[in-house]
Design a protein around this motif. Structure first.
Motif, PDB file in Angstrom:
ATOM      1  N   VAL A   5       0.842  -1.195   0.000  1.00 51.63           N
ATOM      2  CA  VAL A   5       0.000   0.000   0.000  1.00 51.63           C
ATOM      3  C   VAL A   5       0.880   1.248   0.000  1.00 51.63           C
ATOM      4  N   VAL A   6       0.610   2.133  -0.943  1.00 52.84           N
ATOM      5  CA  VAL A   6       1.278   3.433  -0.987  1.00 52.84           C
ATOM      6  C   VAL A   6       0.201   4.485  -0.803  1.00 52.84           C
ATOM      7  N   VAL A   7       0.298   5.272   0.249  1.00 54.17           N
ATOM      8  CA  VAL A   7      -0.755   6.217   0.584  1.00 54.17           C
ATOM      9  C   VAL A   7      -0.167   7.601   0.827  1.00 54.17           C
ATOM     10  N   ALA A   8      -0.736   8.604   0.157  1.00 60.84           N
ATOM     11  CA  ALA A   8      -0.397   9.996   0.417  1.00 60.84           C
ATOM     12  C   ALA A   8      -1.512  10.589   1.264  1.00 60.84           C
ATOM     13  N   GLU A   9      -1.153  11.226   2.359  1.00 63.06           N
ATOM     14  CA  GLU A   9      -2.173  11.728   3.277  1.00 63.06           C
ATOM     15  C   GLU A   9      -1.649  12.952   4.010  1.00 63.06           C
ATOM     16  N   HIS A  10      -2.431  14.053   3.950  1.00 64.96           N
ATOM     17  CA  HIS A  10      -2.054  15.246   4.692  1.00 64.96           C
ATOM     18  C   HIS A  10      -2.356  15.094   6.177  1.00 64.96           C
ATOM     19  N   ARG A  11      -3.394  14.340   6.522  1.00 63.30           N
ATOM     20  CA  ARG A  11      -3.716  14.109   7.928  1.00 63.30           C
ATOM     21  C   ARG A  11      -2.843  12.968   8.436  1.00 63.30           C
ATOM     22  N   VAL A  12      -1.572  13.299   8.580  1.00 67.46           N
ATOM     23  CA  VAL A  12      -0.563  12.300   8.914  1.00 67.46           C
ATOM     24  C   VAL A  12      -0.886  11.620  10.236  1.00 67.46           C
ATOM     25  N   GLU A  13      -1.527  12.327  11.147  1.00 67.92           N
ATOM     26  CA  GLU A  13      -1.827  11.756  12.463  1.00 67.92           C
ATOM     27  C   GLU A  13      -2.690  10.507  12.363  1.00 67.92           C
TER      28      GLU A  13
END
Length: 544
Positions: A195-203
């Protein structure tokens, strides 16, 4: 499983490369989190995994990208469909059928799977993502969060070896986000899916990540162990900033790990336990009192009642966070307050007028609204033209809109077509266009989607400035960290009704779903943000 070998990518007409000399190896069964500020190229990196970049974006790619030994230069993206499943930032743009069940089955139909296999996988996916009750719903009638889960489900049914997710939880409430991430983690652990996931809500994602890939913004890439990279990363969640502030080692990546080290910090803070947390400016605007008053508002779509007899008063100089699970009626209420949306009954009063009884232009002068799909408001050819039109319509000083945009997302090229911007940049542009008009009441529907922590901090300052001018600001959001730092008051909706309404600390601290990370770590104390903790510790540090 995924190999980037000396990859450099430059968009057509761009002077600088988005990715430069990138070497990256992502192993089978790894969950790789991609971070970086808005617009640094996270979506570009994800698109390169199955060849969408550069085949459908244009530009020049040098180097080699391989998935399971197959070079993306040798096969078109459709040939990677059995290997790579992709969920983009805008789920509605990726739908090709009309109903939830049809969308879940579509990908399998293209792979010519047997009907009995398709039926079994559809049922498994409906249960996995908790959307069984939506199976016959039309896709366009779903809330943004519901659409996001269906988009993820439509990819999961094909059982890809690699799953690429671009902002997968951006439209989800905290509980739904946890359910989706639990499902993704299950795929990693039980099936060996990469799984490769880009996410601004890193928390939300950091604690599950096996590898962190951080784009530095100059074309460079750092990758490695999440705990090591988070020691000095400029994109980090509150738990990491609190750990840095307290000097905790090893640096915690989850609330659970942080609580194990928090006893000493709670003891240092206990004499200064805040009676009334100052999450946002507590100073009311120059004209205190009601900015908007709504009475017994009802919104229905056929037999479905989306908003049920809601009473709401918005005070001038106040920032209100409107929260609740996906489908609770938040967006329907905002549109009814603005005057453009359907309202079966009830009244709304702003400065003695009901926006629903005015022309669209007059209503916007009283109540401005940024919708969930902000790009719907972009219609000109360049960013510069959008900003100029925003200044003209608002009667603002030329350049005012551009200045707001630079505060939210610095460096957006003025000659770039708005549709070519990242989702975060599009949102920042629409926010700037709306905020430059500064109506008496400002309604924002999920405005922090696609914004990194730095942009959210600048956006928070903009929201506070609006409140400081005496305007009423309502932000419908699932972003608990933004709420903790920006809102004076929280209103929670469920099934179309208001179920909680009070000061931010009183509402969010008591809620396991809506509590920010700092609150969970320092519970039962009522601190909400790292800034609050830092301010309380500053005198101690000075006297030490």
């Amino acid at each position: 499983m995924i190999t980037f070998d000396e990859v450099t990518f430059t968009y057509s007409g761009a002077d600088e490369a988005v990715l430069r000399d990138m070497d990256l190896r992502i192993g089978e069964g790894e969950l790789c989190l991609v971070t970086g500020r808005t617009g640094v190229g996270k979506s570009t990196l994800l698109g390169a995994v199955n060849g969408l970049v550069p085949r459908f974006t244009g530009g020049h790619l040098h180097g080699r990208v391989e998935v399971a030994g197959q070079d993306t230069r040798d096969f078109p993206p459709q040939e990677f469909a059995h290997l790579v499943g992709v969920v983009g930032q805008d789920p509605l743009a990726g739908f090709v059928t009309d109903t939830v069940e049809e969308e879940l089955a579509y990908g399998m139909e293209q792979l010519s799977l047997r009907p009995e296999v398709m039926r079994k996988r559809v049922e498994e996916t409906l249960d996995l993502l908790g959307i069984a009750e939506l199976r016959h719903r039309a896709l366009r009638t779903l809330s943004g969060g519901q659409q996001q889960r269906v988009a993820i489900g439509s990819v999961l049914t094909t059982h890809p070896k690699v799953l690429v997710l671009d902002e997968p939880t951006s439209a989800l409430d905290p509980t739904a986000a946890e359910e989706v991430l639990a499902a993704v983690v299950r795929l990693v652990h039980d099936l060996g899916t990469t799984v490769v996931v880009a996410e601004h809500r890193v928390e939300r994602v950091l604690q599950y990540a096996d590898r962190l890939v951080h784009l530095t913004g100059d074309g460079g890439v750092r990758d490695g162990d999440p705990a090591e990279l988070m020691l000095d990363s400029d994109v980090a969640p509150p738990v990491v900033h609190l750990g840095r502030l307290a000097g905790w080692r090893p640096l915690p990546l989850s609330v659970r790990d942080a609580r194990r080290q928090a006893a000493g910090l709670r003891e240092r803070l206990s004499p200064q336990l805040p009676d009334v947390p100052s999450t946002a400016s507590t100073q009311r605007g120059p004209e205190s009192g009601a900015g908007l008053t709504a009475r017994r508002v009802v919104v229905s779509y056929g037999s479905l009642i989306a908003v049920r007899d809601v009473d709401l008063e918005l005070r001038r100089g106040e920032v209100v966070a409107l929260m609740g699970r996906n489908g609770s009626g938040k967006s329907s209420l905002l549109w009814a307050l603005q005057g453009s949306g359907p309202r079966r009954s009830g009244t709304v009063d702003v400065a003695g007028s009901d926006p629903g009884e005015l022309s669209a232009r007059a209503a916007r002068a009283l109540v401005g609204l940024v919708p969930q799909t902000a790009s719907d408001l972009l219609y000109l050819e360049t960013v510069e033209a959008e900003c100029a039109q925003g200044d003209t319509e608002a009667g603002a000083t030329p350049g005012a809109c551009r200045q707001l945009l630079d505060g939210l997302a610095p460096g957006v090229p003025g000659d770039r077509h708005p549709r070519d911007l990242s989702e975060g940049q599009k949102l920042a542009l629409v926010l700037a266009v709306q905020l430059v008009a500064a109506p008496e009441v400002v309604l924002l529907d999920e405005p922090t989607r696609g914004l990194d922590y730095h942009a959210k901090r600048r956006f928070t300052e903009s929201v506070r400035a609006l409140a400081g001018e005496g305007r009423s600001v309502v932000v419908a959001t699932h972003d608990v960290e933004f709420t903790a730092g920006a809102a004076d008051r929280v209103v929670v909706m469920a099934e179309g009704e208001v179920v909680a309404d009070g000061p931010t600390a009183d509402v969010v601290v008591s809620s396991p779903a809506f509590a920010p990370q700092v609150s969970k770590i320092l519970h039962p104390q009522t601190w909400l943000t790292v800034d609050q903790v830092a301010a309380a510790l500053a005198p101690q540090e000075a006297s030490a």
